[in-house]
Write a protein that holds these residues in place. Structure first.
Motif, mmCIF file in Angstrom:
data_model
loop_
_atom_site.group_PDB
_atom_site.id
_atom_site.type_symbol
_atom_site.label_atom_id
_atom_site.label_comp_id
_atom_site.label_asym_id
_atom_site.label_seq_id
_atom_site.Cartn_x
_atom_site.Cartn_y
_atom_site.Cartn_z
ATOM 1 N N PRO A 182 39.210 16.096 25.579
ATOM 2 C CA PRO A 182 39.242 17.529 24.976
ATOM 3 C C PRO A 182 40.234 18.395 25.709
ATOM 4 O O PRO A 182 41.032 19.199 25.066
ATOM 5 N N GLN A 183 40.062 18.361 27.027
ATOM 6 C CA GLN A 183 41.175 19.415 28.025
ATOM 7 C C GLN A 183 42.582 19.111 27.498
ATOM 8 O O GLN A 183 43.291 19.911 27.432
ATOM 9 N N GLY A 192 43.348 19.785 17.153
ATOM 10 C CA GLY A 192 42.077 19.038 17.436
ATOM 11 C C GLY A 192 42.403 17.383 17.418
ATOM 12 O O GLY A 192 43.402 17.058 17.476
ATOM 13 N N VAL A 193 41.362 16.506 17.046
ATOM 14 C CA VAL A 193 41.629 15.343 17.121
ATOM 15 C C VAL A 193 41.109 14.636 15.730
ATOM 16 O O VAL A 193 40.364 15.187 14.863
ATOM 17 N N ASP A 194 41.587 13.619 15.342
ATOM 18 C CA ASP A 194 41.106 12.687 14.271
ATOM 19 C C ASP A 194 41.116 11.188 14.817
ATOM 20 O O ASP A 194 41.912 10.647 14.714
ATOM 21 N N TYR A 195 39.720 10.921 15.541
ATOM 22 C CA TYR A 195 39.672 9.727 16.421
ATOM 23 C C TYR A 195 38.994 8.805 15.344
ATOM 24 O O TYR A 195 38.019 9.289 14.574
ATOM 25 N N HIS A 196 39.000 7.433 15.727
ATOM 26 C CA HIS A 196 38.060 6.425 14.911
ATOM 27 C C HIS A 196 36.781 6.695 15.272
ATOM 28 O O HIS A 196 36.364 7.156 16.047
ATOM 29 N N TYR A 197 35.891 6.716 14.004
ATOM 30 C CA TYR A 197 34.415 6.894 14.156
ATOM 31 C C TYR A 197 33.735 6.452 15.474
ATOM 32 O O TYR A 197 32.820 6.898 15.690
ATOM 33 N N SER A 198 34.171 5.006 15.769
ATOM 34 C CA SER A 198 33.484 4.358 16.638
ATOM 35 C C SER A 198 33.408 4.909 18.005
ATOM 36 O O SER A 198 32.564 4.787 18.998
ATOM 37 N N LEU A 199 34.550 5.711 18.091
ATOM 38 C CA LEU A 199 34.969 6.323 19.471
ATOM 39 C C LEU A 199 33.707 7.481 19.540
ATOM 40 O O LEU A 199 33.163 7.802 20.812
ATOM 41 N N PHE A 200 33.343 8.163 18.534
ATOM 42 C CA PHE A 200 32.493 9.219 18.685
ATOM 43 C C PHE A 200 31.060 8.548 18.722
ATOM 44 O O PHE A 200 30.155 9.339 19.308
ATOM 45 N N GLN A 201 30.743 7.193 18.124
ATOM 46 C CA GLN A 201 29.498 6.662 18.571
ATOM 47 C C GLN A 201 29.486 6.329 19.978
ATOM 48 O O GLN A 201 28.346 6.224 20.537
ATOM 49 N N LYS A 202 30.398 5.695 20.445
ATOM 50 C CA LYS A 202 30.422 5.418 21.730
ATOM 51 C C LYS A 202 30.342 6.572 22.833
ATOM 52 O O LYS A 202 29.837 6.326 23.929
ATOM 53 N N LEU A 213 35.669 23.873 23.039
ATOM 54 C CA LEU A 213 37.082 24.268 23.425
ATOM 55 C C LEU A 213 37.795 24.759 22.032
ATOM 56 O O LEU A 213 38.873 25.260 22.116
ATOM 57 N N GLY A 214 36.966 25.004 20.905
ATOM 58 C CA GLY A 214 37.467 25.542 19.918
ATOM 59 C C GLY A 214 38.510 24.659 18.981
ATOM 60 O O GLY A 214 39.023 25.074 18.260
ATOM 61 N N LEU A 215 38.288 23.261 19.422
ATOM 62 C CA LEU A 215 39.194 22.221 18.660
ATOM 63 C C LEU A 215 38.373 21.571 17.525
ATOM 64 O O LEU A 215 37.269 21.532 17.732
ATOM 65 N N LYS A 216 39.107 21.283 16.405
ATOM 66 C CA LYS A 216 38.582 20.709 15.223
ATOM 67 C C LYS A 216 38.501 19.135 15.581
ATOM 68 O O LYS A 216 39.024 18.543 16.217
ATOM 69 N N LYS A 235 27.605 16.848 13.140
ATOM 70 C CA LYS A 235 28.115 18.144 12.560
ATOM 71 C C LYS A 235 29.669 18.189 12.930
ATOM 72 O O LYS A 235 30.367 19.092 13.159
ATOM 73 N N ILE A 236 30.180 16.892 12.565
ATOM 74 C CA ILE A 236 31.694 16.810 12.888
ATOM 75 C C ILE A 236 32.283 17.618 11.626
ATOM 76 O O ILE A 236 31.788 17.967 10.517
ATOM 77 N N ASP A 237 33.613 18.149 11.826
ATOM 78 C CA ASP A 237 34.143 19.028 10.981
ATOM 79 C C ASP A 237 34.590 18.167 9.625
ATOM 80 O O ASP A 237 34.699 18.710 8.565
ATOM 81 N N PHE A 238 35.322 17.020 9.997
ATOM 82 C CA PHE A 238 35.868 16.136 8.774
ATOM 83 C C PHE A 238 35.471 14.851 8.714
ATOM 84 O O PHE A 238 35.400 14.303 10.041
#
Length: 252
Positions: A182-183, A192-202, A213-216, A235-238
């Motif tokens: 994030p930093q 912001g970022v558009d990462y593979h969903y599995s990375l958010f699960q991990k 940090l105000g990032l999408k 509560k992901i943005d997209f």
């Protein structure tokens, strides 16, 4: 007076809820249910008909410096980076569409009221220098069509993301690969970022860390109900998906 205050309060809460609601992005347009060619103008129009927030598409640079829209590095067996635009137009999608230029695609998209156009610059098979060459060309087309307010840019190429930000301070730019903190994204002045969903699960704290940090935050490509629900709960943005019909029902 009291009724007026309560009405204003309800409207405010509803407005905040609408802002916070996860938004759906159709991946390569809405193509799956009607068996449309991916990244075609037909799939773009279908995405708009579904009333998704945005539609994602992929951009390549031809041998003769024409920006075209297609996902793979080849168009029905013809290498895009090594072919001219005229050569590519000797082939068509199954529905009869030619490979659209970026300008043609954006002109079609700008006619579709309210639809955000999520432009992914693909990494060139000819190397990073060629990918960098494409950055100012992409921005020139956007400027020519006065499409700045309708476009968001994504790329797996971090240097390309930095170049977009260097040349344009306002168009949203999101990084795709998933190897930046994030930093680091904040320091690079990306949106912001558009990462593979599995990375958010991990890494279940990442979404909130980016938001702090105000990032999408966006996730690709979530197609299963349980994966979409996880992202909504976070509560992901997209959410970028090949199943926009399913995702729309779930976020509503």
């Amino acid at each position: 007076m009291k009724k007026h205050f309560l009405s204003l309060l309800v409207m405010t809460v509803m407005g905040l809820s609408a802002i916070a609601q996860t938004k759906v992005i159709a991946h390569r347009g809405a193509w799956k249910q009607d068996n449309l060619p991916q990244n075609s103008i037909a799939s773009l129009q279908k995405a708009a008909a579904l009333k998704v927030w945005g539609s994602e598409f992929d951009v390549h640079l031809t041998k003769d410096d024409v920006l075209v829209v297609n996902h793979d590095a080849d168009f029905y067996g013809m290498d895009i980076a090594g072919a001219t635009h005229a050569e590519l137009r000797t082939k068509t999608h199954p529905n009869g569409e030619y490979i659209p230029t970026l300008e043609e695609y954006l002109k079609a998209g700008l006619k579709l009221k309210g639809l955000k156009l999520i432009l992914e610059l693909k990494s060139s098979s000819l190397g990073k220098a060629r990918t960098q060459d494409a950055v100012p060309m992409v921005l020139a087309v956007i400027k020519k069509l006065k499409a700045q307010d309708r476009i968001e840019i994504i790329s797996f190429d971090y240097e390309a993301c930095l170049k977009f930000r260097e040349l344009n301070a306002t168009i949203p730019v999101h990084y795709l690969t998933g190897d930046k903190s994030p930093q680091q994204i904040k320091d690079a002045k990306l949106t912001g970022v558009d990462y593979h969903y599995s990375l958010f699960q991990k890494n279940p704290t990442w979404i909130q860390e980016f938001k702090a940090l105000g990032l999408k935050t966006n996730a690709w490509t979530a197609n299963k109900q349980e994966d979409i629900q996880f992202l909504i709960d976070q509560k992901i943005d997209f959410i970028t998906t090949d199943e926009p019909e399913l995702a729309l029902k779930m976020v509503k």
